[in-house]
Design a protein around this motif. Structure first.
Motif, PDB file in Angstrom:
ATOM      1  N   SER A   1     -47.644  80.773  37.723  1.00 55.83           N
ATOM      2  CA  SER A   1     -47.571  82.313  37.714  1.00 55.83           C
ATOM      3  C   SER A   1     -47.041  82.894  39.210  1.00 55.83           C
ATOM      4  CB  SER A   1     -48.875  82.972  37.242  1.00 55.83           C
ATOM      5  OG  SER A   1     -49.149  82.555  36.123  1.00 55.83           O
ATOM      6  N   GLN A   2     -47.830  82.264  40.252  1.00 49.52           N
ATOM      7  CA  GLN A   2     -47.386  82.483  41.436  1.00 49.52           C
ATOM      8  C   GLN A   2     -46.018  82.267  41.753  1.00 49.52           C
ATOM      9  OE1 GLN A   2     -50.394  80.779  44.072  1.00 49.52           O
ATOM     10  NE2 GLN A   2     -52.148  82.481  43.545  1.00 49.52           N
ATOM     11  N   MET A   3     -45.659  80.990  41.422  1.00 49.15           N
ATOM     12  CA  MET A   3     -43.911  80.813  41.516  1.00 49.15           C
ATOM     13  C   MET A   3     -43.176  81.709  40.928  1.00 49.15           C
ATOM     14  SD  MET A   3     -44.878  76.452  40.772  1.00 49.15           S
ATOM     15  CE  MET A   3     -43.027  75.983  40.796  1.00 49.15           C
ATOM     16  N   GLN A   4     -43.573  81.970  39.694  1.00 45.87           N
ATOM     17  CA  GLN A   4     -42.755  82.818  39.075  1.00 45.87           C
ATOM     18  C   GLN A   4     -42.607  84.397  39.910  1.00 45.87           C
ATOM     19  OE1 GLN A   4     -43.907  84.717  35.260  1.00 45.87           O
ATOM     20  NE2 GLN A   4     -42.101  84.239  34.331  1.00 45.87           N
ATOM     21  N   GLN A   5     -43.789  84.972  40.243  1.00 41.67           N
ATOM     22  CA  GLN A   5     -43.522  85.970  41.007  1.00 41.67           C
ATOM     23  C   GLN A   5     -42.794  85.976  42.259  1.00 41.67           C
ATOM     24  OE1 GLN A   5     -47.868  86.884  41.967  1.00 41.67           O
ATOM     25  NE2 GLN A   5     -48.195  87.331  39.717  1.00 41.67           N
ATOM     26  N   GLN A   6     -43.135  84.825  43.073  1.00 42.46           N
ATOM     27  CA  GLN A   6     -42.164  84.352  44.377  1.00 42.46           C
ATOM     28  C   GLN A   6     -40.521  84.562  43.923  1.00 42.46           C
ATOM     29  OE1 GLN A   6     -43.161  85.021  47.246  1.00 42.46           O
ATOM     30  NE2 GLN A   6     -45.199  85.457  46.355  1.00 42.46           N
ATOM     31  N   ALA A   7     -40.547  83.568  42.763  1.00 41.15           N
ATOM     32  CA  ALA A   7     -38.882  83.398  42.145  1.00 41.15           C
ATOM     33  C   ALA A   7     -38.349  84.930  41.969  1.00 41.15           C
ATOM     34  CB  ALA A   7     -38.888  82.506  41.007  1.00 41.15           C
ATOM     35  N   LYS A   8     -39.104  85.892  41.452  1.00 42.46           N
ATOM     36  CA  LYS A   8     -38.735  86.950  40.974  1.00 42.46           C
ATOM     37  C   LYS A   8     -38.407  87.945  42.382  1.00 42.46           C
ATOM     38  CE  LYS A   8     -40.531  87.918  36.543  1.00 42.46           C
ATOM     39  NZ  LYS A   8     -41.513  88.454  35.669  1.00 42.46           N
ATOM     40  N   ARG A   9     -39.051  87.541  43.176  1.00 40.40           N
ATOM     41  CA  ARG A   9     -39.214  88.265  44.637  1.00 40.40           C
ATOM     42  C   ARG A   9     -37.747  87.897  45.281  1.00 40.40           C
ATOM     43  NH1 ARG A   9     -43.321  88.432  49.613  1.00 40.40           N
ATOM     44  NH2 ARG A   9     -42.169  89.945  50.896  1.00 40.40           N
ATOM     45  N   MET A  10     -37.551  86.559  45.308  1.00 36.62           N
ATOM     46  CA  MET A  10     -36.396  85.830  45.772  1.00 36.62           C
ATOM     47  C   MET A  10     -35.089  86.376  45.113  1.00 36.62           C
ATOM     48  SD  MET A  10     -36.450  83.854  48.331  1.00 36.62           S
ATOM     49  CE  MET A  10     -34.922  82.822  48.096  1.00 36.62           C
ATOM     50  N   GLU A  11     -35.187  86.493  43.885  1.00 32.64           N
ATOM     51  CA  GLU A  11     -33.930  87.057  42.919  1.00 32.64           C
ATOM     52  C   GLU A  11     -33.823  88.707  43.628  1.00 32.64           C
ATOM     53  OE1 GLU A  11     -35.146  86.637  38.924  1.00 32.64           O
ATOM     54  OE2 GLU A  11     -34.086  84.831  38.761  1.00 32.64           O
ATOM     55  N   SER A  12     -34.806  89.310  43.693  1.00 34.03           N
ATOM     56  CA  SER A  12     -34.446  90.777  44.486  1.00 34.03           C
ATOM     57  C   SER A  12     -33.917  90.722  45.660  1.00 34.03           C
ATOM     58  CB  SER A  12     -36.026  91.460  44.318  1.00 34.03           C
ATOM     59  OG  SER A  12     -36.373  91.559  43.049  1.00 34.03           O
ATOM     60  N   LEU A  13     -34.454  89.852  46.449  1.00 36.90           N
ATOM     61  CA  LEU A  13     -33.799  89.627  47.726  1.00 36.90           C
ATOM     62  C   LEU A  13     -32.505  89.346  47.705  1.00 36.90           C
ATOM     63  CD1 LEU A  13     -34.371  89.642  50.634  1.00 36.90           C
ATOM     64  CD2 LEU A  13     -35.067  87.112  50.594  1.00 36.90           C
ATOM     65  N   VAL A  14     -32.006  88.417  47.085  1.00 40.96           N
ATOM     66  CA  VAL A  14     -30.804  87.831  46.869  1.00 40.96           C
ATOM     67  C   VAL A  14     -29.768  89.110  46.234  1.00 40.96           C
ATOM     68  CG1 VAL A  14     -29.157  86.177  45.581  1.00 40.96           C
ATOM     69  CG2 VAL A  14     -31.022  85.307  46.662  1.00 40.96           C
ATOM     70  N   ALA A  15     -30.307  89.655  45.495  1.00 37.39           N
ATOM     71  CA  ALA A  15     -29.562  90.981  44.792  1.00 37.39           C
ATOM     72  C   ALA A  15     -29.281  91.929  46.077  1.00 37.39           C
ATOM     73  CB  ALA A  15     -30.252  91.437  43.706  1.00 37.39           C
ATOM     74  N   ASP A  16     -30.399  92.148  46.737  1.00 34.48           N
ATOM     75  CA  ASP A  16     -29.911  93.165  47.942  1.00 34.48           C
ATOM     76  C   ASP A  16     -29.130  92.586  48.906  1.00 34.48           C
ATOM     77  OD1 ASP A  16     -31.867  94.896  46.622  1.00 34.48           O
ATOM     78  OD2 ASP A  16     -33.360  94.590  47.730  1.00 34.48           O
ATOM     79  N   LEU A  17     -29.267  91.576  48.996  1.00 37.13           N
ATOM     80  CA  LEU A  17     -28.371  90.839  50.227  1.00 37.13           C
ATOM     81  C   LEU A  17     -26.985  90.943  49.845  1.00 37.13           C
ATOM     82  CD1 LEU A  17     -30.345  87.663  51.312  1.00 37.13           C
ATOM     83  CD2 LEU A  17     -29.480  89.534  52.686  1.00 37.13           C
TER      84      LEU A  17
END
Length: 436
Positions: free
Chosen positions: A242-258
């Motif tokens: 679950s923690q890995m999934q949360q961090q993966a979603k956060r990384m996806e948001s970061l990549v989208a914003d970049l």
């Protein structure tokens, strides 16, 4: 030496007295007075002619020798002339040094009068802007014809410089900065930023390419994590997944914003401005913010001017506005109040988001729009932000000729406002009639 108020009276009186005495000796005092006054007048005319001849020359030579009041007058004129020559030489020397200094500069300097006409420029202006002697007195808009420069110049707000391609060399990028001085005159400074532009372009390409390459592995990781989490797993493994999934979603948001930020940085202005139904846009953002708020029971108040819309790029403005509203939701405690407003006045259109949340210390405000700048690292991480939201807002507004203002104090909430120029505003009637 102190002289009487009129140094000519005593010589005149003396001449008249001598004439009367001599005339009296021959029994014609009147004739003696008249002849003496005539002789005195002719002598004064001679002095006057000598003075005028000297004044009519270049005044390079010494004044003629003379005596009496005329001599004193010539001496005073000579001293004043000498002081004037010294001042003129100093002024000419200062002008010469200024011209030598500006000629040595690599940046173009152009002085423009209140009617937008060219008055003076340095040598670099010819190389960077293509100005020559034939352009003296012409409008600056005849030299720099780019509509973005004309809009920037006429707006009269010069806090931020403007970067455009050189009108004289399409392979060169110039940064323009305008300053006011005197009686509404302006000085335009243009410098070559081609090298910096190419370095910035390289950086943007690297970030964009790296972000793009990260999307595929992140998508794969997220997909497998979602599949695994659908299965019955031991509790420790479930928690880790679950923690890995949360961090993966956060990384996806970061990549989208970049990726979005890299695209915004690629150009300074939008190329597809269209009328935007801002009322529908704000209503959609309000619904998304209410979903994000979930059970935190935030109160939303909308104050929307029904008579005006905005022109621009809708997806970009939706990203900017939603970033401001979502930040208010994240940093406002439960049962807090969030106000969203859109109003229009003589200065333009104003979109504002006001909350009564935790606020920001004013010392942080100048840096809030920097990439990855965080007021509180732990607080930002807990909120799930990427640290790029306000940087995106800043670049979207720059591309629309707008500005961001921030008012906040710790513990007293915050107000974020987007100020759009009046030429970006359209009344509902204009849009309905097809007027852009």
């Amino acid at each position: 030496m102190r002289h009487s108020s009129n140094p000519m009276i005593l010589p005149l009186a003396g001449t008249a007295l001598v004439g009367v005495v001599i005339g009296g000796l021959v029994s014609y005092p009147g004739w003696g007075l008249g002849i003496s006054l005539l002789a005195w007048s002719l002598l004064q005319a001679r002095h006057y002619n000598r003075l005028m001849k000297w004044l009519s020359r270049e005044l390079d030579e010494l004044p003629p020798e003379d005596t009496g009041p005329w001599g004193d007058l010539l001496d005073q004129l000579a001293r004043r002339h000498k002081r004037g020559v010294i001042r003129e030489q100093r002024l000419q020397s200062a002008i010469s040094r200024f011209q030598q200094c500006t000629a040595a500069l690599s940046s173009a300097i152009v002085i423009i009068d209140r009617d937008n006409h060219l008055e003076w420029w340095n040598r670099a202006a010819g190389k960077l802007l293509g100005i020559d002697d034939r352009d003296r007195g012409k409008s600056i808009f005849n030299i720099v014809r780019d509509p973005r420069f004309i809009r920037y110049y006429r707006k009269g707000v010069y806090q931020e410089p403007l970067q455009l391609i050189s009108p004289n060399n399409h392979d060169m990028y110039l940064q323009y900065q305008v300053h006011r001085f005197g009686d509404d005159d302006r000085v335009l400074v243009a410098r070559d930023v081609t090298r910096l532009f190419k370095l910035e372009q390289t950086r943007q390409d690297f970030v964009a390419n790296a972000s793009h390459e990260l999307r595929t592995p992140l998508t794969v990781i997220s997909g497998y994590l979602e599949t695994f989490l659908d299965q019955e797993l031991p509790r420790p493994l479930q928690r880790g997944m679950s923690q890995m999934q949360q961090q993966a979603k956060r990384m996806e948001s970061l990549v989208a914003d970049l990726l979005l930020l890299s695209r915004l940085e690629a150009t300074q202005h939008t190329s597809d401005e269209q009328p935007i139904h801002i009322h529908s846009l704000i209503a959609q953002i309000h619904r998304d913010a209410a979903d994000l708020s979930a059970d935190r029971e935030h109160s939303f108040n909308l104050d929307i001017d029904p008579d005006y819309d905005l022109i621009g790029q809708e997806l970009e403005l939706q990203s900017a506005f939603s970033n401001l509203v979502f930040n208010a939701v994240r940093y406002t405690p439960e049962a807090g109040n969030i106000e969203i407003s859109w109003r229009v006045d003589a200065k333009g259109g104003h979109f504002s988001v006001k909350d009564n949340g935790i606020g920001i210390d004013p010392i942080h405000i100048p840096r809030l729009t920097e990439r990855f700048y965080r007021v509180d690292e732990s607080r930002s991480s807990a909120s799930g932000g990427t640290g790029l939201g306000l940087a995106i807002v800043k670049h979207v507004l720059m591309r629309h000729g707008a500005q961001l203002s921030i008012e906040s104090r710790s513990g007293m909430g915050s107000t974020f406002s987007c100020h759009f120029p009046s030429d970006m505003i359209r009344s509902i009637k204009q849009v309905a009639n097809g007027q852009h």
